[in-house]
Design a protein around this motif. Sequence first.
Motif, PDB file in Angstrom:
ATOM      1  N   GLY A  86      -3.400  10.060  -4.846  1.00 42.05           N
ATOM      2  CA  GLY A  86      -2.542   8.895  -5.014  1.00 42.05           C
ATOM      3  C   GLY A  86      -1.464   9.074  -6.049  1.00 42.05           C
TER       4      GLY A  86
ATOM      5  N   ASP B 234       0.828  -1.198   0.000  1.00 40.06           N
ATOM      6  CA  ASP B 234       0.000   0.000   0.000  1.00 40.06           C
ATOM      7  C   ASP B 234       0.865   1.251   0.000  1.00 40.06           C
ATOM      8  OD1 ASP B 234      -2.288  -1.494  -0.015  1.00 40.06           O
ATOM      9  OD2 ASP B 234      -2.641  -1.344   2.147  1.00 40.06           O
ATOM     10  N   ARG B 235       1.979   1.198   0.723  1.00 38.45           N
ATOM     11  CA  ARG B 235       2.884   2.344   0.773  1.00 38.45           C
ATOM     12  C   ARG B 235       3.651   2.536  -0.540  1.00 38.45           C
ATOM     13  NH1 ARG B 235       4.735   4.336   5.777  1.00 38.45           N
ATOM     14  NH2 ARG B 235       3.748   3.429   7.588  1.00 38.45           N
ATOM     15  N   SER B 236       4.061   1.434  -1.144  1.00 42.03           N
ATOM     16  CA  SER B 236       4.966   1.527  -2.280  1.00 42.03           C
ATOM     17  C   SER B 236       4.289   2.011  -3.545  1.00 42.03           C
ATOM     18  CB  SER B 236       5.623   0.167  -2.540  1.00 42.03           C
ATOM     19  OG  SER B 236       4.652  -0.792  -2.901  1.00 42.03           O
ATOM     20  N   GLY B 237       3.034   1.613  -3.776  1.00 37.85           N
ATOM     21  CA  GLY B 237       2.338   2.017  -4.975  1.00 37.85           C
ATOM     22  C   GLY B 237       2.901   1.384  -6.228  1.00 37.85           C
TER      23      GLY B 237
ATOM     24  N   THR C  21      -0.468   5.418  -5.729  1.00 41.74           N
ATOM     25  CA  THR C  21      -0.781   4.585  -4.567  1.00 41.74           C
ATOM     26  C   THR C  21      -2.276   4.352  -4.401  1.00 41.74           C
ATOM     27  OG1 THR C  21      -0.828   6.527  -3.112  1.00 41.74           O
ATOM     28  CG2 THR C  21       1.281   5.379  -3.331  1.00 41.74           C
TER      29      THR C  21
ATOM     30  N   THR D 242       4.260   7.917  -9.720  1.00 44.84           N
ATOM     31  CA  THR D 242       3.964   6.848  -8.766  1.00 44.84           C
ATOM     32  C   THR D 242       2.518   6.985  -8.326  1.00 44.84           C
ATOM     33  OG1 THR D 242       6.238   6.807  -7.969  1.00 44.84           O
ATOM     34  CG2 THR D 242       4.572   5.829  -6.546  1.00 44.84           C
TER      35      THR D 242
ATOM     36  N   VAL E 170      10.776   3.249  -2.614  1.00 45.35           N
ATOM     37  CA  VAL E 170       9.951   3.076  -1.416  1.00 45.35           C
ATOM     38  C   VAL E 170      10.700   3.590  -0.195  1.00 45.35           C
ATOM     39  CG1 VAL E 170       8.752   1.409   0.046  1.00 45.35           C
ATOM     40  CG2 VAL E 170       8.792   1.089  -2.434  1.00 45.35           C
TER      41      VAL E 170
END
Length: 311
Positions: free
Chosen positions: A240, A217-220, A272, A270, A300
Amino acid sequence: MSVIELEGLTKDYGEVLANDDVTFDVEEGETFGYLGPNGAGKTTTIRTLLGFISPTAGTARVLGHEVTEEKDLLEGKRRIGYLPDSPAFDESVTGRDVLELHARIKGDERSEELLELFDPPLDRKIREYSHGNVKKLGLVTTFMHDPDLVILDEPTGGLDPLMKQRFAEFVRSEKARGVTVFLSSHILGEVRRLCDRVGIIRDGRLVAVEPVEALLDRSGKVVRLRADEPIPRTAVDIEGVYDLETSLEAESVDREATEQETVFTECTFTFTGDVNDLVERLREHRLVDLSIEEAPLEDVFLRFYGGEEDA
């Protein structure tokens, strides 16, 4: 039950603090990913867990055995399989000779099954092996005695895509059998496919331990798109979207509103958010190419774990 336990583990080489107060547990039957860029301290942690080096401070236990107690750890290591980043075998012997030696030392319950799966060229000298063949032979020696815990340091380096897929399926089957897997890697996609939880290490310090879903979820995703007609920037002005980079920008006049807006034909960013929402947003535009990939692990780190507090 914790199969691996680290409490304040520290390794100080003087000029380099390779591990700095590292603390986490790995549960029985878990596939745990240990992530970080090259040089982050992953291999130092592994070598300490296996008793190859002694910690400067802190403690660690593997399968209930203290890593600083040589005789105690030796008993535990009978139930451990270990694959180093670059397995080193005697180059003057054949792969078959290597397997026979390992069988005499630690037993052999599974080599026939593993040889069929990974297929290293047993009758060739090790000096004739490619890096990928060395890694395949290493995988056989790691699992041949049917260990309860396997520690894998960058296990897929040198393997071709088909063998990487075969390895991933095998690790998932081992987890289903109850084997605990400690997997060191810098490849986010590999971790995504295999791991339950991840530990993030940077510059020797553990900066996060969390479920793999939270990391994803953080990295996207990294999104790249190209269109044959200009797209307004407002098309990707949604929640996002980060680090938007556009090329071939221009000022386009909206004839009805008589206002100018910035447009582009190519961009990278990027994302997310929900990919389906993004695709729906872009549906009205004529795209020539659209690619959506995992974000590089280094990105990340920089975005979510690279603050001053972690320096």
